[in-house]
Design a protein around this motif. Structure first.
Motif, PDB file in Angstrom:
ATOM      1  N   ALA A   1       4.252   7.124   1.567  1.00  0.00           N
ATOM      2  CA  ALA A   1       3.835   6.126   2.552  1.00  0.00           C
ATOM      3  C   ALA A   1       3.996   4.744   1.931  1.00  0.00           C
ATOM      4  O   ALA A   1       3.507   4.490   0.828  1.00  0.00           O
ATOM      5  CB  ALA A   1       2.387   6.358   2.959  1.00  0.00           C
ATOM      6  N   LEU A   2       4.701   3.836   2.633  1.00  0.00           N
ATOM      7  CA  LEU A   2       4.882   2.433   2.230  1.00  0.00           C
ATOM      8  C   LEU A   2       4.384   1.572   3.382  1.00  0.00           C
ATOM      9  O   LEU A   2       5.039   1.505   4.431  1.00  0.00           O
ATOM     10  CB  LEU A   2       6.352   2.124   1.961  1.00  0.00           C
ATOM     11  CG  LEU A   2       7.006   2.848   0.792  1.00  0.00           C
ATOM     12  CD1 LEU A   2       8.519   2.742   0.878  1.00  0.00           C
ATOM     13  CD2 LEU A   2       6.508   2.253  -0.494  1.00  0.00           C
ATOM     14  N   LEU A   3       3.251   0.892   3.199  1.00  0.00           N
ATOM     15  CA  LEU A   3       2.611   0.183   4.302  1.00  0.00           C
ATOM     16  C   LEU A   3       2.152  -1.204   3.880  1.00  0.00           C
ATOM     17  O   LEU A   3       1.871  -1.447   2.714  1.00  0.00           O
ATOM     18  CB  LEU A   3       1.403   0.997   4.793  1.00  0.00           C
ATOM     19  CG  LEU A   3       1.728   2.438   5.200  1.00  0.00           C
ATOM     20  CD1 LEU A   3       0.469   3.272   5.266  1.00  0.00           C
ATOM     21  CD2 LEU A   3       2.467   2.457   6.507  1.00  0.00           C
ATOM     22  N   ASP A   4       2.061  -2.107   4.867  1.00  0.00           N
ATOM     23  CA  ASP A   4       1.540  -3.445   4.596  1.00  0.00           C
ATOM     24  C   ASP A   4       0.044  -3.476   4.909  1.00  0.00           C
ATOM     25  O   ASP A   4      -0.568  -2.448   5.197  1.00  0.00           O
ATOM     26  CB  ASP A   4       2.328  -4.505   5.374  1.00  0.00           C
ATOM     27  CG  ASP A   4       2.155  -4.414   6.885  1.00  0.00           C
ATOM     28  OD1 ASP A   4       1.325  -3.608   7.370  1.00  0.00           O
ATOM     29  OD2 ASP A   4       2.862  -5.141   7.595  1.00  0.00           O
TER      30      ASP A   4
ATOM     31  N   HIS B   1       0.868  -1.171   0.000  1.00  0.00           N
ATOM     32  CA  HIS B   1       0.000   0.000   0.000  1.00  0.00           C
ATOM     33  C   HIS B   1       0.906   1.224   0.000  1.00  0.00           C
ATOM     34  O   HIS B   1       1.635   1.462   0.954  1.00  0.00           O
ATOM     35  CB  HIS B   1      -0.914  -0.005   1.226  1.00  0.00           C
ATOM     36  CG  HIS B   1      -1.764  -1.230   1.315  1.00  0.00           C
ATOM     37  ND1 HIS B   1      -2.869  -1.423   0.510  1.00  0.00           N
ATOM     38  CD2 HIS B   1      -1.662  -2.334   2.086  1.00  0.00           C
ATOM     39  CE1 HIS B   1      -3.415  -2.590   0.803  1.00  0.00           C
ATOM     40  NE2 HIS B   1      -2.691  -3.163   1.750  1.00  0.00           N
ATOM     41  N   LEU B   2       0.860   1.965  -1.067  1.00  0.00           N
ATOM     42  CA  LEU B   2       1.741   3.129  -1.149  1.00  0.00           C
ATOM     43  C   LEU B   2       1.026   4.304  -1.781  1.00  0.00           C
ATOM     44  O   LEU B   2       0.092   4.152  -2.545  1.00  0.00           O
ATOM     45  CB  LEU B   2       3.017   2.799  -1.923  1.00  0.00           C
ATOM     46  CG  LEU B   2       2.859   2.377  -3.379  1.00  0.00           C
ATOM     47  CD1 LEU B   2       3.209   3.541  -4.279  1.00  0.00           C
ATOM     48  CD2 LEU B   2       3.771   1.209  -3.651  1.00  0.00           C
ATOM     49  N   ALA B   3       1.506   5.479  -1.399  1.00  0.00           N
ATOM     50  CA  ALA B   3       0.974   6.714  -1.964  1.00  0.00           C
ATOM     51  C   ALA B   3       2.040   7.791  -1.844  1.00  0.00           C
ATOM     52  O   ALA B   3       2.830   7.806  -0.896  1.00  0.00           O
ATOM     53  CB  ALA B   3      -0.293   7.146  -1.238  1.00  0.00           C
ATOM     54  N   VAL B   4       2.063   8.681  -2.826  1.00  0.00           N
ATOM     55  CA  VAL B   4       3.003   9.797  -2.844  1.00  0.00           C
ATOM     56  C   VAL B   4       2.200  11.090  -2.889  1.00  0.00           C
ATOM     57  O   VAL B   4       1.263  11.219  -3.676  1.00  0.00           O
ATOM     58  CB  VAL B   4       3.944   9.725  -4.066  1.00  0.00           C
ATOM     59  CG1 VAL B   4       4.846  10.951  -4.130  1.00  0.00           C
ATOM     60  CG2 VAL B   4       4.757   8.457  -4.041  1.00  0.00           C
ATOM     61  N   VAL B   5       2.581  12.023  -2.037  1.00  0.00           N
ATOM     62  CA  VAL B   5       1.996  13.365  -2.060  1.00  0.00           C
ATOM     63  C   VAL B   5       3.129  14.329  -2.375  1.00  0.00           C
ATOM     64  O   VAL B   5       4.133  14.371  -1.656  1.00  0.00           O
ATOM     65  CB  VAL B   5       1.337  13.714  -0.703  1.00  0.00           C
ATOM     66  CG1 VAL B   5       0.849  15.158  -0.701  1.00  0.00           C
ATOM     67  CG2 VAL B   5       0.203  12.750  -0.400  1.00  0.00           C
TER      68      VAL B   5
ATOM     69  N   ALA C   1      -3.343   8.353   4.378  1.00  0.00           N
ATOM     70  CA  ALA C   1      -4.757   8.211   4.052  1.00  0.00           C
ATOM     71  C   ALA C   1      -4.955   7.684   2.634  1.00  0.00           C
ATOM     72  O   ALA C   1      -5.820   6.838   2.391  1.00  0.00           O
ATOM     73  CB  ALA C   1      -5.466   9.561   4.222  1.00  0.00           C
ATOM     74  N   HIS C   2      -4.139   8.164   1.701  1.00  0.00           N
ATOM     75  CA  HIS C   2      -4.269   7.679   0.314  1.00  0.00           C
ATOM     76  C   HIS C   2      -3.775   6.238   0.169  1.00  0.00           C
ATOM     77  O   HIS C   2      -4.257   5.513  -0.713  1.00  0.00           O
ATOM     78  CB  HIS C   2      -3.476   8.578  -0.639  1.00  0.00           C
ATOM     79  CG  HIS C   2      -4.124   9.893  -0.901  1.00  0.00           C
ATOM     80  ND1 HIS C   2      -5.389  10.042  -1.404  1.00  0.00           N
ATOM     81  CD2 HIS C   2      -3.665  11.155  -0.714  1.00  0.00           C
ATOM     82  CE1 HIS C   2      -5.694  11.312  -1.534  1.00  0.00           C
ATOM     83  NE2 HIS C   2      -4.650  12.023  -1.106  1.00  0.00           N
TER      84      HIS C   2
END
Length: 132
Positions: free
Chosen positions: A83-86, A62-66, A128-129
């Motif tokens: 954000a780099l999440l499992d 689960h990743l997102a870039v702002v 959040a993203h």
């Protein structure tokens, strides 16, 4: 000499023909997997998929870039938070703030979608993203 060549060719052709006949007899007794084998195969595939889901749960997928401008006089959205999440919300948020003369990079550990350190609005947005 050419008689020996012809005899050798005839023997090779006879051997090939016998091999084809033997192969057809061998496969004629077998039948492709039918309805009897299907439930066992499906159950095995279900078990493999379940094992892969458990194994992949720890993957940082689960990743997102702002991207944003950290300073009012800078343009181009050169600063960013990633954000780099499992699946459990464990992982890291990386932030790089770019100024005119330098760039600073920060890493903050994330556990269960939250952080012990204070997060910037952009880091909160990245988490959040990334959340499914």
């Amino acid at each position: 000499m050419w008689i020996l060549d012809i005899v050798a060719l005839m023997v090779a052709l006879a051997a090939a023909a016998l091999a084809v006949v033997a192969l057809r007899r061998q496969t004629a007794g077998r039948h492709p997997p039918g309805a009897d084998a299907l439930p066992e195969d499906v159950q095995g595939l279900r078990q493999e998929v379940a094992a892969l889901r458990v194994e992949g749960g720890d993957a940082l997928r689960h990743l997102a870039v702002v991207r944003y401008d950290a300073f009012g006089d800078m343009g181009g959205h050169l600063s960013w938070s990633l954000a780099l999440l499992d699946d459990s919300g464990d992982g890291v948020v990386l932030t790089s703030i770019h100024g005119r003369s330098d760039a600073r990079t920060y890493a903050k550990g994330i556990t269960s979608w939250t952080c012990e350190q204070q997060l910037s609005p952009e880091e909160d947005e990245a988490i959040a993203h990334a959340r499914p």
